[in-house]
Design a protein around this motif. Structure first.
Motif, PDB file in Angstrom:
ATOM      1  N   VAL A   1       0.671  -1.288   0.025  1.00 21.82           N
ATOM      2  CA  VAL A   1      -0.004  -0.017  -0.034  1.00 21.82           C
ATOM      3  C   VAL A   1       0.757   1.085  -0.182  1.00 21.82           C
ATOM      4  CG1 VAL A   1      -1.869   1.425   1.202  1.00 21.82           C
ATOM      5  CG2 VAL A   1      -1.711  -1.358   1.114  1.00 21.82           C
ATOM      6  N   PHE A   2       0.567   2.204  -0.907  1.00 18.05           N
ATOM      7  CA  PHE A   2       1.364   3.229  -1.039  1.00 18.05           C
ATOM      8  C   PHE A   2       0.255   4.592  -0.462  1.00 18.05           C
ATOM      9  CE2 PHE A   2       5.240   2.604  -2.988  1.00 18.05           C
ATOM     10  CZ  PHE A   2       5.366   1.356  -3.724  1.00 18.05           C
ATOM     11  N   ILE A   3       0.707   5.492   0.204  1.00 21.38           N
ATOM     12  CA  ILE A   3      -0.192   6.327   0.540  1.00 21.38           C
ATOM     13  C   ILE A   3       0.261   7.698   0.232  1.00 21.38           C
ATOM     14  CG2 ILE A   3      -1.113   7.627   2.812  1.00 21.38           C
ATOM     15  CD1 ILE A   3      -2.063   4.642   2.545  1.00 21.38           C
ATOM     16  N   VAL A   4      -0.660   8.290  -0.646  1.00 17.25           N
ATOM     17  CA  VAL A   4       0.004   9.504  -1.124  1.00 17.25           C
ATOM     18  C   VAL A   4      -0.965  10.744  -0.589  1.00 17.25           C
ATOM     19  CG1 VAL A   4       1.359   8.897  -3.232  1.00 17.25           C
ATOM     20  CG2 VAL A   4      -1.362   8.814  -3.334  1.00 17.25           C
ATOM     21  N   LYS A   5      -0.728  11.647  -0.606  1.00 19.57           N
ATOM     22  CA  LYS A   5      -1.694  12.934  -0.124  1.00 19.57           C
ATOM     23  C   LYS A   5      -2.476  13.390  -1.423  1.00 19.57           C
ATOM     24  CE  LYS A   5      -1.286  17.395   2.059  1.00 19.57           C
ATOM     25  NZ  LYS A   5      -1.720  18.316   1.044  1.00 19.57           N
ATOM     26  N   ASN A   6      -3.676  13.537  -1.106  1.00 21.72           N
ATOM     27  CA  ASN A   6      -4.515  14.205  -2.012  1.00 21.72           C
ATOM     28  C   ASN A   6      -4.256  15.273  -2.754  1.00 21.72           C
ATOM     29  OD1 ASN A   6      -6.217  11.800  -2.146  1.00 21.72           O
ATOM     30  ND2 ASN A   6      -7.780  12.601  -0.515  1.00 21.72           N
ATOM     31  N   THR A   7      -3.991  15.526  -3.868  1.00 19.07           N
ATOM     32  CA  THR A   7      -4.149  16.867  -4.602  1.00 19.07           C
ATOM     33  C   THR A   7      -4.612  16.841  -5.985  1.00 19.07           C
ATOM     34  OG1 THR A   7      -2.261  18.099  -5.911  1.00 19.07           O
ATOM     35  CG2 THR A   7      -1.534  16.327  -4.171  1.00 19.07           C
TER      36      THR A   7
ATOM     37  N   ASP B   1       2.130   9.627 -10.014  1.00 20.97           N
ATOM     38  CA  ASP B   1       0.940   9.087 -10.843  1.00 20.97           C
ATOM     39  C   ASP B   1       1.399   8.695 -12.194  1.00 20.97           C
ATOM     40  OD1 ASP B   1      -0.998   9.591  -8.783  1.00 20.97           O
ATOM     41  OD2 ASP B   1      -0.853  11.946  -9.549  1.00 20.97           O
ATOM     42  N   LEU B   2       2.477   9.359 -12.549  1.00 21.98           N
ATOM     43  CA  LEU B   2       3.104   8.901 -14.189  1.00 21.98           C
ATOM     44  C   LEU B   2       3.636   7.482 -13.976  1.00 21.98           C
ATOM     45  CD1 LEU B   2       4.359  12.503 -14.904  1.00 21.98           C
ATOM     46  CD2 LEU B   2       2.209  11.424 -15.873  1.00 21.98           C
ATOM     47  N   LEU B   3       4.415   7.176 -12.631  1.00 20.71           N
ATOM     48  CA  LEU B   3       4.859   5.918 -12.548  1.00 20.71           C
ATOM     49  C   LEU B   3       4.016   4.729 -12.314  1.00 20.71           C
ATOM     50  CD1 LEU B   3       8.076   6.860 -10.174  1.00 20.71           C
ATOM     51  CD2 LEU B   3       8.160   5.873 -12.625  1.00 20.71           C
ATOM     52  N   PHE B   4       2.717   5.259 -11.583  1.00 19.51           N
ATOM     53  CA  PHE B   4       1.788   4.349 -11.343  1.00 19.51           C
ATOM     54  C   PHE B   4       0.516   4.953 -11.561  1.00 19.51           C
ATOM     55  CE2 PHE B   4       5.249   3.603  -8.245  1.00 19.51           C
ATOM     56  CZ  PHE B   4       5.582   2.409  -8.347  1.00 19.51           C
ATOM     57  N   PRO B   5       0.394   4.806 -13.120  1.00 17.69           N
ATOM     58  CA  PRO B   5      -0.891   5.516 -13.482  1.00 17.69           C
ATOM     59  C   PRO B   5      -2.305   5.116 -12.835  1.00 17.69           C
ATOM     60  CG  PRO B   5       0.119   4.381 -15.312  1.00 17.69           C
ATOM     61  CD  PRO B   5       1.001   4.386 -14.044  1.00 17.69           C
ATOM     62  N   HIS B   6      -2.159   3.666 -12.611  1.00 12.88           N
ATOM     63  CA  HIS B   6      -3.351   3.023 -11.885  1.00 12.88           C
ATOM     64  C   HIS B   6      -3.218   2.820 -10.515  1.00 12.88           C
ATOM     65  CE1 HIS B   6      -5.512   2.791 -15.593  1.00 12.88           C
ATOM     66  NE2 HIS B   6      -4.607   2.319 -16.199  1.00 12.88           N
ATOM     67  N   SER B   7      -2.730   3.985  -9.783  1.00  6.29           N
ATOM     68  CA  SER B   7      -3.002   3.919  -8.311  1.00  6.29           C
ATOM     69  C   SER B   7      -4.285   4.565  -7.941  1.00  6.29           C
ATOM     70  CB  SER B   7      -1.778   4.646  -7.808  1.00  6.29           C
ATOM     71  OG  SER B   7      -1.903   5.983  -7.930  1.00  6.29           O
ATOM     72  N   CYS B   8      -4.816   4.218  -6.781  1.00 11.87           N
ATOM     73  CA  CYS B   8      -6.155   4.846  -6.256  1.00 11.87           C
ATOM     74  C   CYS B   8      -5.805   6.422  -6.106  1.00 11.87           C
ATOM     75  CB  CYS B   8      -6.616   3.955  -5.305  1.00 11.87           C
ATOM     76  SG  CYS B   8      -8.247   4.946  -4.529  1.00 11.87           S
ATOM     77  N   ARG B   9      -6.718   7.150  -6.730  1.00  6.00           N
ATOM     78  CA  ARG B   9      -6.648   8.710  -6.354  1.00  6.00           C
ATOM     79  C   ARG B   9      -7.227   9.000  -5.182  1.00  6.00           C
ATOM     80  NH1 ARG B   9      -3.972   9.937 -10.598  1.00  6.00           N
ATOM     81  NH2 ARG B   9      -4.773  12.265 -10.248  1.00  6.00           N
ATOM     82  N   GLY B  10      -7.501   8.279  -4.365  1.00 17.08           N
ATOM     83  CA  GLY B  10      -8.143   8.480  -2.857  1.00 17.08           C
ATOM     84  C   GLY B  10      -6.867   8.077  -2.035  1.00 17.08           C
ATOM     85  N   CYS B  11      -6.653   6.762  -2.036  1.00 21.57           N
ATOM     86  CA  CYS B  11      -5.598   6.483  -1.086  1.00 21.57           C
ATOM     87  C   CYS B  11      -4.419   5.800  -1.425  1.00 21.57           C
ATOM     88  CB  CYS B  11      -6.217   5.201  -0.190  1.00 21.57           C
ATOM     89  SG  CYS B  11      -6.616   3.875  -1.484  1.00 21.57           S
ATOM     90  N   GLY B  12      -4.100   5.936  -2.662  1.00 21.59           N
ATOM     91  CA  GLY B  12      -2.535   5.539  -3.296  1.00 21.59           C
ATOM     92  C   GLY B  12      -2.494   4.149  -3.689  1.00 21.59           C
TER      93      GLY B  12
END
Ligand SMILES: [Zn+2]
Length: 211
Positions: A2-8, A15-26
């Protein structure tokens, strides 16, 4: 994993590296994970009008998704956005229901590279087995963004017309589809056009309402 990224709303290198990561929780895998999707649906609008289906108020993650989809052209969001609509539209609508997307201004289609409302309509049509018909056409490029409420209401009155290619069926259920309900002027105008042409069952489906 699980990768957690801040929403922005900015598209980040991540996002370019992992285009299919959840926009909500990463979470890696899908552009919107089941959990984040269900959270949006669970907190859906308590505002109910008859014959109108809304996923939620335009804020938080749903607002970011709409922005990512429309302004950053993240087309993969069309499917999860359609799935959220599917979750809030009653399952017992007739099988001959027809989805009618509100037409997008052609200059917006050109700048985004796709017709965002039509793409959601196609996905929803596939999920439900409903037809999608572009019954409405734009008369001219009246762009609402930035216009004050009064100007918008006048602009929108003659914004649409019926596409003569389609014949309105009295016994069909029409689902007018748009992304955001702001003043409701666009959808109301579209609804009146369909009614004048003889449509008797008209529902409204929108992703979000802002007020
Ligand atoms: Zn998620």
């Amino acid at each position: 994993m699980v990768f957690i990224v801040k929403n922005t709303t900015l598209v980040k290198p991540f996002d370019l590296l992992f285009p299919h990561s959840c926009r909500g929780c990463g979470l890696i895998g899908e552009v919107l994970c089941e959990c984040c999707k269900n959270n949006i649906i669970k907190n859906r609008s308590s505002q109910k009008r008859s014959n109108m289906y809304v996923v939620s108020r335009r804020d938080g993650l749903l607002d970011e998704l709409i922005q990512d989809y429309k302004y950053h052209s993240i087309r993969a969001l069309a499917r999860p956005l359609a799935e959220m609509l599917d979750a809030v539209i009653p399952k017992n609508l007739p099988a001959n229901s027809i989805i009618v997307p509100l037409p997008t201004a052609t200059n917006h289609i050109r700048s985004r590279g796709f017709d965002h409302t039509y793409k959601i309509a196609k996905n929803l049509g596939k999920i439900r087995g409903y037809k999608v018909e572009k019954i409405l056409v734009r008369n001219k490029n009246t762009v609402q963004v930035g216009a004050d409420r009064k100007t918008r209401l006048t602009q929108v009155k003659d914004a649409y017309n019926l596409n003569p290619k389609f014949k309105i069926k009295k016994d069909a259920t029409y689902i007018l589809l748009d992304d955001v309900w702001t003043t409701g002027a666009s959808i109301t105008t579209a609804k009146e056009l369909l009614q004048k042409a003889g449509a008797q069952n008209i529902k409204i489906a929108v992703l979000a309402y802002s007020s």
